[in-house]
Design a protein around this motif. Structure first.
Motif, PDB file in Angstrom:
ATOM      1  N   MET A   1      12.577  13.421  -9.089  1.00  0.00           N
ATOM      2  CA  MET A   1      12.535  12.309  -8.138  1.00  0.00           C
ATOM      3  C   MET A   1      13.589  12.183  -7.425  1.00  0.00           C
ATOM      4  SD  MET A   1       9.960  10.319  -9.066  1.00  0.00           S
ATOM      5  CE  MET A   1      10.276   8.873  -8.349  1.00  0.00           C
ATOM      6  N   ILE A   2      14.929  12.761  -7.797  1.00  0.00           N
ATOM      7  CA  ILE A   2      16.097  12.761  -6.882  1.00  0.00           C
ATOM      8  C   ILE A   2      15.878  13.874  -5.793  1.00  0.00           C
ATOM      9  CG2 ILE A   2      18.441  13.703  -6.593  1.00  0.00           C
ATOM     10  CD1 ILE A   2      18.678  12.820  -9.629  1.00  0.00           C
ATOM     11  N   ASP A   3      15.012  14.748  -6.106  1.00  0.00           N
ATOM     12  CA  ASP A   3      15.002  15.964  -4.927  1.00  0.00           C
ATOM     13  C   ASP A   3      13.753  15.494  -4.211  1.00  0.00           C
ATOM     14  OD1 ASP A   3      14.921  18.851  -7.427  1.00  0.00           O
ATOM     15  OD2 ASP A   3      16.676  17.600  -6.417  1.00  0.00           O
TER      16      ASP A   3
ATOM     17  N   SER B   1       0.875  -1.143   0.004  1.00  0.00           N
ATOM     18  CA  SER B   1       0.015   0.113  -0.038  1.00  0.00           C
ATOM     19  C   SER B   1       0.946   1.318   0.058  1.00  0.00           C
ATOM     20  CB  SER B   1      -0.907   0.078   1.281  1.00  0.00           C
ATOM     21  OG  SER B   1      -0.139  -0.151   2.557  1.00  0.00           O
ATOM     22  N   GLY B   2       1.929   1.353   0.716  1.00  0.00           N
ATOM     23  CA  GLY B   2       2.951   2.284   0.846  1.00  0.00           C
ATOM     24  C   GLY B   2       3.584   2.560  -0.639  1.00  0.00           C
ATOM     25  N   THR B   3       3.956   1.500  -1.241  1.00  0.00           N
ATOM     26  CA  THR B   3       4.501   1.838  -2.504  1.00  0.00           C
ATOM     27  C   THR B   3       3.632   2.328  -3.403  1.00  0.00           C
ATOM     28  OG1 THR B   3       6.190   0.076  -2.207  1.00  0.00           O
ATOM     29  CG2 THR B   3       5.729   0.422  -4.383  1.00  0.00           C
ATOM     30  N   HIS B   4       2.398   1.757  -3.576  1.00  0.00           N
ATOM     31  CA  HIS B   4       1.516   2.318  -4.474  1.00  0.00           C
ATOM     32  C   HIS B   4       1.144   3.717  -4.042  1.00  0.00           C
ATOM     33  CE1 HIS B   4      -2.390   2.362  -6.639  1.00  0.00           C
ATOM     34  NE2 HIS B   4      -2.844   2.781  -5.625  1.00  0.00           N
ATOM     35  N   LEU B   5       1.009   3.967  -2.771  1.00  0.00           N
ATOM     36  CA  LEU B   5       0.592   5.464  -2.528  1.00  0.00           C
ATOM     37  C   LEU B   5       1.706   6.365  -3.235  1.00  0.00           C
ATOM     38  CD1 LEU B   5      -1.263   7.612  -1.375  1.00  0.00           C
ATOM     39  CD2 LEU B   5      -0.230   7.308   0.839  1.00  0.00           C
ATOM     40  N   ARG B   6       3.062   5.980  -2.984  1.00  0.00           N
ATOM     41  CA  ARG B   6       4.197   7.010  -3.196  1.00  0.00           C
ATOM     42  C   ARG B   6       4.211   6.979  -4.672  1.00  0.00           C
ATOM     43  NH1 ARG B   6       6.075   4.366   1.319  1.00  0.00           N
ATOM     44  NH2 ARG B   6       7.179   2.658   0.017  1.00  0.00           N
ATOM     45  N   LEU B   7       4.303   5.770  -5.405  1.00  0.00           N
ATOM     46  CA  LEU B   7       4.101   5.817  -6.935  1.00  0.00           C
ATOM     47  C   LEU B   7       3.071   6.681  -7.427  1.00  0.00           C
ATOM     48  CD1 LEU B   7       5.454   5.074  -9.512  1.00  0.00           C
ATOM     49  CD2 LEU B   7       4.262   2.884  -9.117  1.00  0.00           C
ATOM     50  N   LYS B   8       1.999   6.627  -7.060  1.00  0.00           N
ATOM     51  CA  LYS B   8       0.888   7.466  -7.388  1.00  0.00           C
ATOM     52  C   LYS B   8       1.015   8.857  -7.235  1.00  0.00           C
ATOM     53  CE  LYS B   8      -4.378   7.779  -7.077  1.00  0.00           C
ATOM     54  NZ  LYS B   8      -5.518   7.517  -6.523  1.00  0.00           N
ATOM     55  N   THR B   9       1.510   9.161  -6.209  1.00  0.00           N
ATOM     56  CA  THR B   9       1.922  10.498  -5.857  1.00  0.00           C
ATOM     57  C   THR B   9       3.040  11.279  -6.596  1.00  0.00           C
ATOM     58  OG1 THR B   9       1.425  10.505  -3.664  1.00  0.00           O
ATOM     59  CG2 THR B   9       2.910  12.359  -4.112  1.00  0.00           C
ATOM     60  N   HIS B  10       3.987  10.364  -7.112  1.00  0.00           N
ATOM     61  CA  HIS B  10       5.137  10.709  -7.821  1.00  0.00           C
ATOM     62  C   HIS B  10       4.369  10.979  -9.190  1.00  0.00           C
ATOM     63  CE1 HIS B  10       8.484  10.407  -5.375  1.00  0.00           C
ATOM     64  NE2 HIS B  10       8.499   9.119  -5.269  1.00  0.00           N
ATOM     65  N   ARG B  11       3.691  10.061  -9.821  1.00  0.00           N
ATOM     66  CA  ARG B  11       2.948  10.274 -11.178  1.00  0.00           C
ATOM     67  C   ARG B  11       2.165  11.441 -11.375  1.00  0.00           C
ATOM     68  NH1 ARG B  11       0.604   4.113 -11.757  1.00  0.00           N
ATOM     69  NH2 ARG B  11       2.295   3.220 -13.027  1.00  0.00           N
TER      70      ARG B  11
ATOM     71  N   PRO C   1      13.883   6.902   2.894  1.00  0.00           N
ATOM     72  CA  PRO C   1      14.811   6.121   3.216  1.00  0.00           C
ATOM     73  C   PRO C   1      15.046   5.168   1.955  1.00  0.00           C
ATOM     74  CG  PRO C   1      12.982   5.894   5.092  1.00  0.00           C
ATOM     75  CD  PRO C   1      12.641   6.800   3.770  1.00  0.00           C
ATOM     76  N   ALA C   2      16.260   4.731   1.709  1.00  0.00           N
ATOM     77  CA  ALA C   2      16.649   4.193   0.513  1.00  0.00           C
ATOM     78  C   ALA C   2      15.949   2.893   0.236  1.00  0.00           C
ATOM     79  CB  ALA C   2      18.470   3.848   0.693  1.00  0.00           C
ATOM     80  N   ASP C   3      15.505   2.160   1.133  1.00  0.00           N
ATOM     81  CA  ASP C   3      14.961   0.905   1.120  1.00  0.00           C
ATOM     82  C   ASP C   3      13.515   1.077   0.607  1.00  0.00           C
ATOM     83  OD1 ASP C   3      14.186  -0.303   4.356  1.00  0.00           O
ATOM     84  OD2 ASP C   3      14.136   1.677   3.410  1.00  0.00           O
ATOM     85  N   THR C   4      12.847   2.299   0.796  1.00  0.00           N
ATOM     86  CA  THR C   4      11.374   2.359   0.226  1.00  0.00           C
ATOM     87  C   THR C   4      11.286   3.447  -0.866  1.00  0.00           C
ATOM     88  OG1 THR C   4      11.122   4.248   2.127  1.00  0.00           O
ATOM     89  CG2 THR C   4      10.517   1.791   2.417  1.00  0.00           C
ATOM     90  N   ALA C   5      12.586   4.038  -1.335  1.00  0.00           N
ATOM     91  CA  ALA C   5      12.413   5.161  -2.363  1.00  0.00           C
ATOM     92  C   ALA C   5      11.910   4.608  -3.773  1.00  0.00           C
ATOM     93  CB  ALA C   5      13.970   5.704  -2.366  1.00  0.00           C
ATOM     94  N   ILE C   6      11.220   5.242  -4.379  1.00  0.00           N
ATOM     95  CA  ILE C   6      10.727   4.955  -5.790  1.00  0.00           C
ATOM     96  C   ILE C   6      11.972   5.335  -6.719  1.00  0.00           C
ATOM     97  CG2 ILE C   6       9.211   5.341  -7.589  1.00  0.00           C
ATOM     98  CD1 ILE C   6       7.918   3.680  -5.446  1.00  0.00           C
ATOM     99  N   VAL C   7      12.516   4.838  -7.283  1.00  0.00           N
ATOM    100  CA  VAL C   7      13.667   5.036  -8.335  1.00  0.00           C
ATOM    101  C   VAL C   7      13.471   4.790  -9.687  1.00  0.00           C
ATOM    102  CG1 VAL C   7      16.157   4.932  -8.937  1.00  0.00           C
ATOM    103  CG2 VAL C   7      15.292   5.062  -6.358  1.00  0.00           C
ATOM    104  N   LEU C   8      13.697   5.417 -10.673  1.00  0.00           N
ATOM    105  CA  LEU C   8      13.175   5.156 -12.034  1.00  0.00           C
ATOM    106  C   LEU C   8      14.551   5.103 -13.119  1.00  0.00           C
ATOM    107  CD1 LEU C   8      10.515   8.072 -12.507  1.00  0.00           C
ATOM    108  CD2 LEU C   8      10.113   5.750 -11.663  1.00  0.00           C
ATOM    109  N   ARG C   9      14.177   4.166 -13.925  1.00  0.00           N
ATOM    110  CA  ARG C   9      15.193   4.054 -15.054  1.00  0.00           C
ATOM    111  C   ARG C   9      14.426   4.772 -16.367  1.00  0.00           C
ATOM    112  NH1 ARG C   9      16.659  -1.620 -13.445  1.00  0.00           N
ATOM    113  NH2 ARG C   9      15.035  -2.089 -14.578  1.00  0.00           N
ATOM    114  N   ILE C  10      15.039   5.412 -17.142  1.00  0.00           N
ATOM    115  CA  ILE C  10      14.478   5.750 -18.661  1.00  0.00           C
ATOM    116  C   ILE C  10      15.311   5.483 -19.691  1.00  0.00           C
ATOM    117  CG2 ILE C  10      13.596   7.956 -19.712  1.00  0.00           C
ATOM    118  CD1 ILE C  10      13.140   9.173 -17.065  1.00  0.00           C
TER     119      ILE C  10
END
Length: 613
Positions: A84-86, A30-40, A92-101
């Motif tokens: 995303m970096i900002d 649930s936390g990952t889904h919420l963070r990704l939705k916010t980033h989007r 925390p590094a273990d929960t951060a959403i990091v992208l590749r493009i």
């Protein structure tokens, strides 16, 4: 595809993916889904809109976007990665959403708004080759942007990529945070600044109706043109399921040449309706087009030509035609968007929309399993949001189908649950037209068969709240037929076919016309309507049953038996229930319908129908 049909265009393709998505979801779904939705909503989608990107494909953990400009594509990629970096500095590094493009630039084949060609596969493979938080581009892309933006490129040589038969020149993109942190807001024009502060998209489908353009030389025509626009906004607002921007906001764009995507961003909507009106002599022509601003694709376009006798009558007819045409297009487009999403990514609203879509699918396919699936999805949505009126309506609709098709394990329990859902939806939102209509349908199926007047009142209220809704209209016409008013039902249904000839609910309209025609002894019309409905919805068992009734009315017993056999094959429980007696209030309609159906089933001699025709 023939050579003549091939369309090509030069474009840049961006592919985005989340690093370690499965691991993140496994650790904190649930936390990952919420963070990704916010980033989007706050970082990825705004950058894409600013750079005029067109979404091609969206998945749970990534996306593919087309850009007309290579500079726009790479600028959007850098803006996204820097944002995303900002955003991840305090995460925390273990929960951060990091992208590749990954990006490529080249010549693509365009077919039905999709892009094809090696470049699509190259962009996908370059994304996989990118470091976490990084961007890798093709040599074609580097050549197109070199010297035109604040970035440098590290040569990675020729990469051997899966399913590409030659090494592909690739470069890793590097940039200075000082050049790109908050870059989108520096020196922005007022319109762009407004875009950056734009509201997020609502959960439900959203639309802005831009002022229609007066193409006539007569300035007096402005009143008619503005009247059409205002009426469309007002009537679109009757749809509980759609978020509509108010007139005061959209009319600020009147007389301006605008970019539809920028308008959508500034207003926080997904869809934009624009159009024009031209008057000449005693005729008027109205054109309109509905655009998905996120992808840039046209969802719907139409032209209406009318003789201008009573200007107010023409204005009303055009408004009703446009609203009835575009509302289903918006709802279908949003349902299709949700269908493409991963189930684990859906929120309460999206699960409710999926429940509604399954309930409709169950109706047209006469499928009991889909009804149960719709009920399960509605329950899942309500567990998250107990006040979801969309989920409550889907639940009531699926339970009503169990009653209509005689597939309920416990009819009394199905009726009670359906009624509770419809009444709660009305309690939450008394303007929810479809909930009033569904309550009416359930009352028509009450065990005591003595609530038709109450059912009719509910259906009439539904229609008053939204006369453009096919759900309201078909509920009203069905209950009118049951209560003994088939001629009134026919009048409503024919108007619906005229104003919205390509509506997804056409088979239900045709079904009700076949039923009403049988009651009104218009058997040839009933056969025609049922036959048309079967062509469009061959799985809707009730169409075959009413085809059989009308065939008996015409004295064509063999055809009636064949039609009823097909209805029995698809939905045996419904036919068995109907053979015990139709639910028409008028004894004349009840006796004729039941006798004709029993003749078609071979349970009575064909002569039994002779005196009733």
């Amino acid at each position: 595809m023939s050579t003549e049909q091939v369309i090509r265009r030069l474009a840049a393709i961006m592919v985005i993916d989340v690093v370690g998505y499965a691991r993140l979801m496994g650790a904190d779904e649930s936390g990952t889904h919420l963070r990704l939705k916010t980033h989007r909503s706050e970082r990825i989608e705004p950058a894409i809109r600013r750079r005029r990107g067109r979404l091609i494909k969206l998945t749970g953990d990534g996306a593919m976007i087309e850009f007309a400009s290579a500079v726009d594509a790479l600028s959007a990629a850098v803006e996204i990665q820097q944002a995303m970096i900002d955003a991840n500095r305090d995460q925390p590094a273990d929960t951060a959403i990091v992208l590749r493009i990954g990006l490529d630039f080249g010549d693509f084949i365009v077919d039905d708004n999709e892009l094809y060609g090696d470049g699509v596969n190259i962009a996908v493979r370059l994304e996989a080759a990118a470091p976490a938080g990084g961007i890798v581009i093709s040599a074609n892309m580097r050549d197109a942007v070199a010297g035109r933006m604040k970035a440098t490129f590290e040569d990675l040589g020729g990469l051997v990529l899966k399913n590409i038969d030659r090494p592909v020149g690739a470069f890793r993109v590097e940039w200075s945070a000082a050049d790109w942190s908050g870059e989108a807001g520096k020196g922005a024009s007022p319109s762009i600044a407004a875009a950056l502060a734009a509201p997020p998209l609502p959960d439900k489908p959203s639309i802005a109706v831009l002022p229609f353009t007066n193409m006539s030389a007569d300035p007096e025509q402005e009143y008619f043109t503005d009247g059409i626009t205002e009426d469309i906004i007002t009537e679109m607002s009757r749809f509980h399921e759609i978020f509509v921007i108010a007139r005061n906001s959209t009319f600020t764009y009147k007389g301006r040449s605008v970019d539809v995507r920028l308008v959508a961003t500034e207003l926080g909507v997904r869809y934009v309706l624009e159009g024009s009106i031209r008057k000449a002599a005693n005729r008027v022509r109205v054109t309109g087009q509905l655009i998905d601003a996120l992808s840039g694709s046209h969802i719907w376009a139409e032209r209406y030509d009318r003789v201008l006798k009573d200007i107010f009558a023409v204005q009303e007819e055009l408004t009703r035609s446009i609203v009835r045409a575009i509302a289903p297009q918006i709802l279908d487009a949003d349902a299709e968007k949700i269908h493409r999403r991963r189930p684990e990514d859906l929120n309460a609203y999206e699960i409710a929309v999926r429940a509604s879509a399954k309930a409709w699918d169950a109706w047209f396919k006469s499928d009991s399993g889909l009804r149960d699936a719709a009920i399960a999805d509605a329950a899942a949505a309500l567990a998250i949001d107990p006040r979801s009126t969309t989920a409550l309506w889907a639940l009531a609709f699926a339970q009503w189908q169990h009653l209509a098709f005689a597939t309920a394990v416990d009819r009394a329990a199905a009726w009670r649950e359906g009624m509770r859902a419809a009444e709660l939806a009305i309690e939450i939102d008394r303007s929810f037209s479809s909930a009033h209509g569904m309550k009416g349908l359930l009352l028509a199926f009450s065990a005591d068969h003595d609530r038709i007047d109450e059912a009719l009142a509910c259906a009439q209220r539904s229609y008053e709240l939204n006369p453009h809704s096919m759900v309201a209209l078909t509920a009203l016409s069905f209950i009118e037929i049951v209560s003994g008013e088939p001629e009134s039902a026919i009048e409503h249904l024919l108007e619906a076919l005229r104003l919205s000839p390509r509506d997804p609910q056409r088979p239900t309209v045709l079904l009700n016309l076949a039923m009403a025609s049988g009651c009104a002894r218009r058997y040839a019309d009933g056969v025609n309507y049922a036959t048309l409905g079967i062509r469009e919805a061959p799985g809707l068992a009730t169409l075959y049953a009413h085809l059989a009734v009308n065939y008996v009315g015409l004295g064509e017993i063999a055809k009636a038996r064949a039609a009823l056999d097909e209805s029995t094959r698809i939905a045996p429980g419904q036919v068995e229930r109907s053979l015990a007696g139709f639910m028409f209030r008028k004894q004349e309609h009840q006796r004729r319908g039941t006798t004709f159906l029993r003749v078609a089933a071979g349970l009575e001699d064909p002569t039994a129908a002779d005196a009733l025709r």
